[in-house]
Write a protein that holds these residues in place. Structure first.
Motif, PDB file in Angstrom:
ATOM      1  N   VAL A  42       1.126  -1.267   0.126  1.00 58.69           N
ATOM      2  CA  VAL A  42       0.435   0.364   0.128  1.00 58.69           C
ATOM      3  C   VAL A  42       1.041   1.787   0.061  1.00 58.69           C
ATOM      4  O   VAL A  42       1.531   1.347   0.830  1.00 58.69           O
ATOM      5  N   THR A  43       0.258   2.327  -0.539  1.00 57.56           N
ATOM      6  CA  THR A  43       1.732   3.416  -0.680  1.00 57.56           C
ATOM      7  C   THR A  43       0.592   4.922  -0.521  1.00 57.56           C
ATOM      8  O   THR A  43      -0.366   4.736  -1.176  1.00 57.56           O
ATOM      9  N   PRO A  44       0.973   5.562  -0.072  1.00 58.16           N
ATOM     10  CA  PRO A  44      -0.064   6.726  -0.250  1.00 58.16           C
ATOM     11  C   PRO A  44       0.054   7.764  -1.318  1.00 58.16           C
ATOM     12  O   PRO A  44       0.782   7.722  -2.111  1.00 58.16           O
ATOM     13  N   ALA A  45      -1.304   7.783  -1.111  1.00 64.26           N
ATOM     14  CA  ALA A  45      -1.955   9.093  -2.445  1.00 64.26           C
ATOM     15  C   ALA A  45      -0.664  10.144  -2.910  1.00 64.26           C
ATOM     16  O   ALA A  45      -0.969  10.703  -1.433  1.00 64.26           O
ATOM     17  N   THR A  46       0.008  10.583  -3.822  1.00 65.10           N
ATOM     18  CA  THR A  46       1.063  11.719  -3.817  1.00 65.10           C
ATOM     19  C   THR A  46      -0.099  12.428  -5.410  1.00 65.10           C
ATOM     20  O   THR A  46       0.714  12.988  -5.344  1.00 65.10           O
ATOM     21  N   GLY A  47      -0.865  12.273  -5.544  1.00 65.98           N
ATOM     22  CA  GLY A  47      -2.176  12.541  -6.743  1.00 65.98           C
ATOM     23  C   GLY A  47      -1.967  12.199  -7.894  1.00 65.98           C
ATOM     24  O   GLY A  47      -1.069  11.344  -8.044  1.00 65.98           O
ATOM     25  N   PRO A  48      -2.672  13.446  -8.901  1.00 69.69           N
ATOM     26  CA  PRO A  48      -2.997  14.776  -9.148  1.00 69.69           C
ATOM     27  C   PRO A  48      -4.699  14.687  -7.739  1.00 69.69           C
ATOM     28  O   PRO A  48      -5.060  13.741  -7.663  1.00 69.69           O
ATOM     29  N   ILE A  49      -4.818  15.013  -7.021  1.00 67.36           N
ATOM     30  CA  ILE A  49      -5.634  15.783  -6.303  1.00 67.36           C
ATOM     31  C   ILE A  49      -7.140  15.690  -6.817  1.00 67.36           C
ATOM     32  O   ILE A  49      -7.380  16.208  -7.993  1.00 67.36           O
ATOM     33  N   ARG A  50      -8.131  14.912  -6.387  1.00 65.18           N
ATOM     34  CA  ARG A  50      -9.652  15.505  -6.781  1.00 65.18           C
ATOM     35  C   ARG A  50      -9.987  14.926  -5.606  1.00 65.18           C
ATOM     36  O   ARG A  50     -10.369  14.357  -4.636  1.00 65.18           O
ATOM     37  N   PRO A  51     -11.747  15.526  -5.326  1.00 71.50           N
ATOM     38  CA  PRO A  51     -11.840  16.472  -6.713  1.00 71.50           C
ATOM     39  C   PRO A  51     -11.547  18.064  -6.861  1.00 71.50           C
ATOM     40  O   PRO A  51     -10.399  18.022  -5.810  1.00 71.50           O
ATOM     41  N   LEU A  52     -11.589  18.391  -7.605  1.00 75.91           N
ATOM     42  CA  LEU A  52     -10.353  20.660  -8.024  1.00 75.91           C
ATOM     43  C   LEU A  52     -10.894  20.855  -6.730  1.00 75.91           C
ATOM     44  O   LEU A  52     -10.215  22.066  -6.270  1.00 75.91           O
ATOM     45  N   VAL A 108      -5.684  26.497  -9.505  1.00 76.88           N
ATOM     46  CA  VAL A 108      -5.572  25.924  -8.728  1.00 76.88           C
ATOM     47  C   VAL A 108      -4.674  24.963  -9.335  1.00 76.88           C
ATOM     48  O   VAL A 108      -4.243  24.290 -10.316  1.00 76.88           O
ATOM     49  N   LEU A 109      -4.322  23.756  -8.080  1.00 82.67           N
ATOM     50  CA  LEU A 109      -2.921  23.048  -8.416  1.00 82.67           C
ATOM     51  C   LEU A 109      -2.898  22.048  -7.749  1.00 82.67           C
ATOM     52  O   LEU A 109      -3.408  21.827  -6.360  1.00 82.67           O
ATOM     53  N   CYS A 110      -2.638  20.750  -8.457  1.00 85.24           N
ATOM     54  CA  CYS A 110      -3.354  19.314  -7.893  1.00 85.24           C
ATOM     55  C   CYS A 110      -2.560  18.426  -7.820  1.00 85.24           C
ATOM     56  O   CYS A 110      -3.078  17.250  -7.961  1.00 85.24           O
ATOM     57  N   GLY A 111      -1.632  18.506  -8.527  1.00 85.51           N
ATOM     58  CA  GLY A 111      -0.438  17.973  -9.104  1.00 85.51           C
ATOM     59  C   GLY A 111      -0.399  16.597 -10.207  1.00 85.51           C
ATOM     60  O   GLY A 111       0.764  15.858 -10.022  1.00 85.51           O
ATOM     61  N   ASP A 112      -0.924  17.610 -10.993  1.00 82.38           N
ATOM     62  CA  ASP A 112      -1.282  17.265 -12.741  1.00 82.38           C
ATOM     63  C   ASP A 112       0.224  17.976 -13.167  1.00 82.38           C
ATOM     64  O   ASP A 112       0.627  18.290 -13.096  1.00 82.38           O
ATOM     65  N   ILE A 124      12.291  27.176 -13.937  1.00 82.15           N
ATOM     66  CA  ILE A 124      11.000  26.043 -13.553  1.00 82.15           C
ATOM     67  C   ILE A 124      11.045  25.528 -13.452  1.00 82.15           C
ATOM     68  O   ILE A 124      11.615  24.383 -13.355  1.00 82.15           O
ATOM     69  N   CYS A 125      10.097  25.203 -12.065  1.00 79.77           N
ATOM     70  CA  CYS A 125      10.138  24.067 -11.413  1.00 79.77           C
ATOM     71  C   CYS A 125       8.642  23.378 -11.832  1.00 79.77           C
ATOM     72  O   CYS A 125       7.361  23.450 -10.763  1.00 79.77           O
ATOM     73  N   PRO A 126       8.879  22.089 -12.204  1.00 81.48           N
ATOM     74  CA  PRO A 126       7.791  21.019 -13.213  1.00 81.48           C
ATOM     75  C   PRO A 126       7.706  20.817 -10.984  1.00 81.48           C
ATOM     76  O   PRO A 126       8.017  19.802 -10.399  1.00 81.48           O
ATOM     77  N   ILE A 127       6.452  20.791 -11.151  1.00 86.22           N
ATOM     78  CA  ILE A 127       5.508  19.511 -10.081  1.00 86.22           C
ATOM     79  C   ILE A 127       5.635  18.181 -10.407  1.00 86.22           C
ATOM     80  O   ILE A 127       4.493  18.075 -11.550  1.00 86.22           O
ATOM     81  N   VAL A 128       6.656  17.466  -9.765  1.00 85.20           N
ATOM     82  CA  VAL A 128       6.443  15.579  -9.527  1.00 85.20           C
ATOM     83  C   VAL A 128       4.801  15.204  -8.587  1.00 85.20           C
ATOM     84  O   VAL A 128       4.935  14.443  -8.546  1.00 85.20           O
ATOM     85  N   GLY A 129       4.381  15.525  -7.969  1.00 83.82           N
ATOM     86  CA  GLY A 129       3.497  15.620  -7.075  1.00 83.82           C
ATOM     87  C   GLY A 129       3.479  16.310  -5.877  1.00 83.82           C
ATOM     88  O   GLY A 129       3.785  16.599  -5.542  1.00 83.82           O
ATOM     89  N   MET A 130       2.560  15.879  -5.298  1.00 81.85           N
ATOM     90  CA  MET A 130       1.871  17.045  -4.314  1.00 81.85           C
ATOM     91  C   MET A 130       0.439  15.962  -3.267  1.00 81.85           C
ATOM     92  O   MET A 130      -0.483  15.136  -4.556  1.00 81.85           O
ATOM     93  N   ARG A 131       0.116  16.307  -2.492  1.00 76.77           N
ATOM     94  CA  ARG A 131      -0.921  15.358  -1.407  1.00 76.77           C
ATOM     95  C   ARG A 131      -1.466  16.709  -0.300  1.00 76.77           C
ATOM     96  O   ARG A 131      -0.732  17.629  -0.280  1.00 76.77           O
ATOM     97  N   ARG A 132      -2.230  16.574  -0.001  1.00 76.91           N
ATOM     98  CA  ARG A 132      -3.309  17.004   0.985  1.00 76.91           C
ATOM     99  C   ARG A 132      -3.149  16.289   2.256  1.00 76.91           C
ATOM    100  O   ARG A 132      -2.501  15.156   2.523  1.00 76.91           O
ATOM    101  N   LEU A 133      -2.325  17.253   3.199  1.00 82.91           N
ATOM    102  CA  LEU A 133      -1.850  16.303   4.902  1.00 82.91           C
ATOM    103  C   LEU A 133      -3.357  16.974   5.353  1.00 82.91           C
ATOM    104  O   LEU A 133      -3.764  17.891   5.590  1.00 82.91           O
TER     105      LEU A 133
END
Length: 147
Positions: A42-52, A108-112, A124-133
């Motif tokens: 099991v791995t933690p979710a890292t995006g993209p975040i949904r719903p928007l 909005v930023l969702c990790g897409d 320019i720094c590409p976002i490769v993952g994000m998650r809500r905490l």
């Protein structure tokens, strides 16, 4: 009587009753053991975040904490986020000057794919993952990464 039991045994052997029972008995535990040993981790979710509506609105950021060259912990309103970047972004530790959103994710930023932070120096720094905490996970992240 002996003839009858021989006939029954021969008939059962021809139909495979003995073999089927012998194969069925050990097959269940073996397949159960195989399934248990090959279960995916099991791995933690890292995006993209949904719903928007759960995504990060950069205009609401109240705290930006760089945690090394590729991770940031963010508070926006009452929400907490971890953002991971694909590049070091020259270790610019301040909040990005601008953002590039993914197509369809207005404001909005969702990790897409395609989302980036743009530093004040123009990197320019590409976002490769994000998650809500939650608040506890945010505090744990800060403690673990030295923030």
């Amino acid at each position: 009587m002996i003839r009858t039991s021989l006939i029954v045994a021969a008939f059962a052997g021809l139909l495979g009753f003995g073999a089927v029972q012998a194969q069925d008995a050990p097959a269940a535990p073996a397949s159960t053991a195989a399934a248990a040993s090959t279960a995916p981790a099991v791995t933690p979710a890292t995006g993209p975040i949904r719903p928007l509506q759960q995504c990060l609105n950069p205009s609401q950021i109240t705290r930006w904490q760089a945690l090394g060259a590729r991770t940031a912990a963010v508070i926006a309103g009452a929400s907490y986020f971890e953002i991971r970047f694909g590049d070091d972004c020259d270790n610019d530790r301040s909040r990005p000057a601008a953002w590039q959103m993914a197509t369809g994710n207005s404001n909005v930023l969702c990790g897409d794919s395609g989302e980036s932070a743009i530093t004040a120096s123009g990197n320019i720094c590409p976002i490769v993952g994000m998650r809500r905490l939650d608040a506890g996970s945010y505090a744990t992240l800060l403690a673990a990464k030295g923030g």
